[in-house]
Enzyme design. Sequence first.
Site, PDB file in Angstrom:
ATOM      1  N   ASP A 171       1.019  -1.194  -0.037  1.00 21.66           N
ATOM      2  CA  ASP A 171      -0.026   0.183  -0.031  1.00 21.66           C
ATOM      3  C   ASP A 171       1.090   1.540   0.150  1.00 21.66           C
ATOM      4  OD1 ASP A 171      -2.416   1.337   0.028  1.00 21.66           O
ATOM      5  OD2 ASP A 171      -2.639   1.292   2.254  1.00 21.66           O
ATOM      6  N   ASN A 176       1.524   7.104   2.495  1.00 19.23           N
ATOM      7  CA  ASN A 176       2.125   6.185   3.540  1.00 19.23           C
ATOM      8  C   ASN A 176       3.744   6.426   3.587  1.00 19.23           C
ATOM      9  OD1 ASN A 176      -0.199   5.195   4.577  1.00 19.23           O
ATOM     10  ND2 ASN A 176      -0.474   3.638   3.158  1.00 19.23           N
ATOM     11  N   ASP A 188       2.558   2.331   7.979  1.00 18.49           N
ATOM     12  CA  ASP A 188       1.079   1.643   7.505  1.00 18.49           C
ATOM     13  C   ASP A 188       1.425   0.409   6.696  1.00 18.49           C
ATOM     14  OD1 ASP A 188      -1.332   1.152   7.150  1.00 18.49           O
ATOM     15  OD2 ASP A 188      -1.872   3.097   6.159  1.00 18.49           O
TER      16      ASP A 188
HETATM   17  N1  LIG Z   1       4.787   6.957  13.893  1.00 17.45           N
HETATM   18  C1  LIG Z   1       3.943   7.992  13.486  1.00 17.45           C
HETATM   19  N2  LIG Z   1       4.366   9.231  13.998  1.00 17.45           N
HETATM   20  C2  LIG Z   1       3.712  10.353  13.384  1.00 17.45           C
HETATM   21  N3  LIG Z   1       2.534  10.368  12.771  1.00 17.45           N
HETATM   22  C3  LIG Z   1       1.868   9.172  12.513  1.00 17.45           C
HETATM   23  C4  LIG Z   1       2.863   7.878  12.899  1.00 17.45           C
HETATM   24  N4  LIG Z   1       2.062   6.665  12.345  1.00 17.45           N
HETATM   25  C5  LIG Z   1       0.966   7.128  11.765  1.00 17.45           C
HETATM   26  N5  LIG Z   1       0.975   8.711  11.925  1.00 17.45           N
HETATM   27  C6  LIG Z   1      -0.101   9.663  11.140  1.00 17.45           C
HETATM   28  O1  LIG Z   1      -1.401   8.851  11.100  1.00 17.45           O
HETATM   29  C7  LIG Z   1      -1.961   8.646   9.980  1.00 17.45           C
HETATM   30  C8  LIG Z   1      -2.518   7.274   9.895  1.00 17.45           C
HETATM   31  O2  LIG Z   1      -1.463   6.243   9.990  1.00 17.45           O
HETATM   32  P1  LIG Z   1      -1.443   5.037   8.948  1.00 17.45           P
HETATM   33  O3  LIG Z   1      -1.491   5.370   7.487  1.00 17.45           O
HETATM   34  O4  LIG Z   1      -0.814   3.699   9.419  1.00 17.45           O
HETATM   35  O5  LIG Z   1      -3.145   4.164   9.166  1.00 17.45           O
HETATM   36  P2  LIG Z   1      -4.314   4.111   8.409  1.00 17.45           P
HETATM   37  O6  LIG Z   1      -5.250   3.405   8.947  1.00 17.45           O
HETATM   38  O7  LIG Z   1      -3.841   3.617   6.983  1.00 17.45           O
HETATM   39  O8  LIG Z   1      -4.924   5.547   8.127  1.00 17.45           O
HETATM   40  P3  LIG Z   1      -5.225   6.335   6.700  1.00 17.45           P
HETATM   41  O9  LIG Z   1      -6.193   5.758   6.034  1.00 17.45           O
HETATM   42  O10 LIG Z   1      -5.488   7.682   7.045  1.00 17.45           O
HETATM   43  O11 LIG Z   1      -3.748   6.034   5.746  1.00 17.45           O
HETATM   44  C9  LIG Z   1      -0.945   8.922   9.051  1.00 17.45           C
HETATM   45  O12 LIG Z   1      -0.955   9.406   7.778  1.00 17.45           O
HETATM   46  C10 LIG Z   1       0.401   9.864   9.845  1.00 17.45           C
HETATM   47  O13 LIG Z   1      -0.170  11.325   9.729  1.00 17.45           O
HETATM   48 MG   LIG Z   2      -2.164   4.833   5.790  1.00 15.22          MG
END
Ligand SMILES: Nc1ncnc2c1ncn2[C@@H]1O[C@H](COP(=O)(O)OP(=O)(O)OP(=O)(O)O)[C@@H](O)[C@H]1O
Ligand SMILES: [Mg+2]
Length: 246
Positions: A171, A176, A188
Amino acid sequence: MPALFGSDWLADAPYEDRELGVLKAGKESEVHLLARVGPTRTCLIAEKRFTPRLQRAFRNDYLYAGIWGGGGRRESRAIRKRTRFGQEALESRWVAHEWGTLVRLHASGVTVPPPVEQIDHGYRMAFIGDGQQAAPRLSEVHLDLSTARQVWRDVQIEIRTMLDADLVHGDLSAYNILWWRGRAVLIDFSQSVDVVTHPASRELLYRDVERTAGYFRRMGVTIDTAAALALVGDSPSRFARQVLSS
Ligand SMILES: Nc1ncnc2c1ncn2[C@@H]1O[C@H](COP(=O)(O)OP(=O)(O)OP(=O)(O)O)[C@@H](O)[C@H]1O
Ligand SMILES: [Mg+2]
């Protein structure tokens, strides 16, 4: 790539975790910011929690069904019948899969937030940001051409390092990847797949490369897909089908 954090970044025991707020709330997951206050230092932790509904796991049966493995027959039957027990089993496999991938990638030297620990319905990792301000996603950032060229080279090396660890992100895109202090930080891993055993791993690699290249092309970088695939280490001998038929 050099490590993002020193090996002593995490506050040690006895510590107290304090919730500082929600970084991002979505349908399927929430990311919270925690401060871990230890005897000698405080560090910031991002905690990803999955909402107990499981649409994600059912979203794409063809590509992702069966990637988790494990569990017994009773569990597998419950998952198939989509009972409550089955839902819980599937959710815990999903979380364990994402956590396990983060640990594996970190150990392989891929630029990811250092993992902290697994929790019920989620996991913790280093917070990527400055002060309490989370790093932006690459999709939100405009890079000048020479920076974009350099970062595209970096990202291809990250993909190659992942492939050498037998993993495809699955993905990957500018959504991401976090942009922090001149570094591209991959996040992610919910859709990551094993290169050798997943039947669509090569297609997923191509998709990751194409989607990520899309961002860098918008920044003005000229990208030849075939050259990029060669650079990340694409080769038929790595992938499932060829392994099975040889
Ligand atoms: N380690 C981290 N430090 C800072 N911000 C983070 C971190 N991990 C995630 N985030 C924030 O949280 C958001 C969502 O995380 P992630 O992409 O893992 O989840 P997701 O369920 O796929 O959400 P989305 O559908 O919005 O992508 C990221 O785009 C980022 O802005
Ligand atoms: Mg994501």
